[in-house]
Design a protein around this motif. Sequence first.
Motif, mmCIF file in Angstrom:
data_model
loop_
_atom_site.group_PDB
_atom_site.id
_atom_site.type_symbol
_atom_site.label_atom_id
_atom_site.label_comp_id
_atom_site.label_asym_id
_atom_site.label_seq_id
_atom_site.Cartn_x
_atom_site.Cartn_y
_atom_site.Cartn_z
ATOM 1 N N PRO A 22 -23.624 -1.541 -12.990
ATOM 2 C CA PRO A 22 -23.203 -0.767 -14.161
ATOM 3 C C PRO A 22 -21.995 0.110 -13.824
ATOM 4 N N GLN A 23 -21.225 0.490 -14.841
ATOM 5 C CA GLN A 23 -20.023 1.292 -14.648
ATOM 6 C C GLN A 23 -20.317 2.640 -14.008
ATOM 7 N N SER A 24 -21.451 3.226 -14.301
ATOM 8 C CA SER A 24 -21.787 4.529 -13.721
ATOM 9 C C SER A 24 -21.961 4.420 -12.210
ATOM 10 N N ALA A 25 -22.435 3.302 -11.735
ATOM 11 C CA ALA A 25 -22.599 3.109 -10.299
ATOM 12 C C ALA A 25 -21.236 2.972 -9.621
ATOM 13 N N LEU A 26 -20.282 2.346 -10.297
ATOM 14 C CA LEU A 26 -18.947 2.208 -9.726
ATOM 15 C C LEU A 26 -18.219 3.553 -9.678
ATOM 16 N N ALA A 27 -18.452 4.412 -10.662
ATOM 17 C CA ALA A 27 -17.790 5.710 -10.711
ATOM 18 C C ALA A 27 -18.288 6.635 -9.615
ATOM 19 N N SER A 28 -19.497 6.445 -9.156
ATOM 20 C CA SER A 28 -20.051 7.337 -8.150
ATOM 21 C C SER A 28 -19.657 6.953 -6.732
ATOM 22 N N GLN A 29 -18.918 5.866 -6.571
ATOM 23 C CA GLN A 29 -18.497 5.461 -5.238
ATOM 24 C C GLN A 29 -17.452 6.441 -4.709
ATOM 25 N N PRO A 30 -17.360 6.598 -3.412
ATOM 26 C CA PRO A 30 -16.383 7.535 -2.841
ATOM 27 C C PRO A 30 -14.951 7.059 -3.103
ATOM 28 N N ALA A 31 -14.035 8.017 -3.156
ATOM 29 C CA ALA A 31 -12.623 7.711 -3.410
ATOM 30 C C ALA A 31 -12.033 6.942 -2.237
ATOM 31 N N LEU A 32 -11.071 6.115 -2.543
ATOM 32 C CA LEU A 32 -10.423 5.323 -1.503
ATOM 33 C C LEU A 32 -9.505 6.218 -0.677
ATOM 34 N N ALA A 33 -9.211 5.777 0.525
ATOM 35 C CA ALA A 33 -8.317 6.518 1.408
ATOM 36 C C ALA A 33 -6.902 6.510 0.820
ATOM 37 N N PRO A 34 -6.098 7.562 1.070
ATOM 38 C CA PRO A 34 -4.735 7.596 0.526
ATOM 39 C C PRO A 34 -3.892 6.464 1.119
ATOM 40 N N LEU A 35 -2.884 6.090 0.390
ATOM 41 C CA LEU A 35 -1.992 5.018 0.796
ATOM 42 C C LEU A 35 -1.172 5.457 1.999
ATOM 43 N N ARG A 36 -1.084 4.588 3.000
ATOM 44 C CA ARG A 36 -0.278 4.881 4.189
ATOM 45 C C ARG A 36 0.778 3.807 4.333
ATOM 46 N N LEU A 37 2.032 4.252 4.549
ATOM 47 C CA LEU A 37 3.142 3.309 4.648
ATOM 48 C C LEU A 37 3.408 2.918 6.097
ATOM 49 N N ARG A 40 8.146 -0.514 7.949
ATOM 50 C CA ARG A 40 8.902 -1.329 7.003
ATOM 51 C C ARG A 40 8.785 -0.755 5.598
ATOM 52 N N GLY A 41 7.616 -0.301 5.220
ATOM 53 C CA GLY A 41 7.427 0.291 3.903
ATOM 54 C C GLY A 41 8.254 1.557 3.729
ATOM 55 N N LYS A 42 8.289 2.398 4.779
ATOM 56 C CA LYS A 42 9.117 3.604 4.719
ATOM 57 C C LYS A 42 10.589 3.251 4.596
ATOM 58 N N PHE A 43 11.022 2.217 5.323
ATOM 59 C CA PHE A 43 12.411 1.785 5.236
ATOM 60 C C PHE A 43 12.747 1.340 3.819
ATOM 61 N N VAL A 44 11.904 0.512 3.255
ATOM 62 C CA VAL A 44 12.160 -0.006 1.913
ATOM 63 C C VAL A 44 12.134 1.123 0.891
ATOM 64 N N LEU A 45 11.227 2.044 1.030
ATOM 65 C CA LEU A 45 11.063 3.111 0.056
ATOM 66 C C LEU A 45 12.130 4.200 0.179
ATOM 67 N N ILE A 46 12.642 4.447 1.382
ATOM 68 C CA ILE A 46 13.575 5.557 1.592
ATOM 69 C C ILE A 46 14.987 5.069 1.931
ATOM 70 N N ALA A 47 15.132 4.279 2.964
ATOM 71 C CA ALA A 47 16.463 3.923 3.461
ATOM 72 C C ALA A 47 17.198 2.955 2.540
#
Length: 134
Positions: A22-37, A40-47
């Motif tokens: 059920p949707q209520s069970a999915l909402a109670s799951q812990p938040a995902l970890a923040p995105l880490r670059l 190469r990702g930093k290069f594409v995003l900044i440089a």
Amino acid sequence: MANTAFSAPLHLVISEDYTPAPQSALASQPALAPLRLTRRGKFVLIALPIFLVSAAVLMLLGLFQSPANASDDTPLGVEAVTVTVIEGDTLWGIAREFAPQLEPREAVRRIGDMNNLNSSVLHPGAELFVPTGS
């Protein structure tokens, strides 16, 4: 001998007694970890955007700093007439005919300067600016 790994296609089979959570069970799951670059990702995003913006700025500077192209208008500050060259015309003859108030050598030099001529060869149909004032 090199090891080779073969992978088989993955087939998901859903059993008939499966019921989604059920949707209520999915909402109670812990938040995902923040995105880490990655690097190469930093290069594409900044440089890469910095590079693209600097290239655009340099192109605009080049556009505004480039020398002006020759135009069909009479050069500023000089009284001149436009003469169309016919077969057999020479710079000396044009200078004597259309700029009699000037010494012919000086008139030929000015005609060459005003029209960006690299040689004394004239082509029929070409238009030349000839100075009329001193």
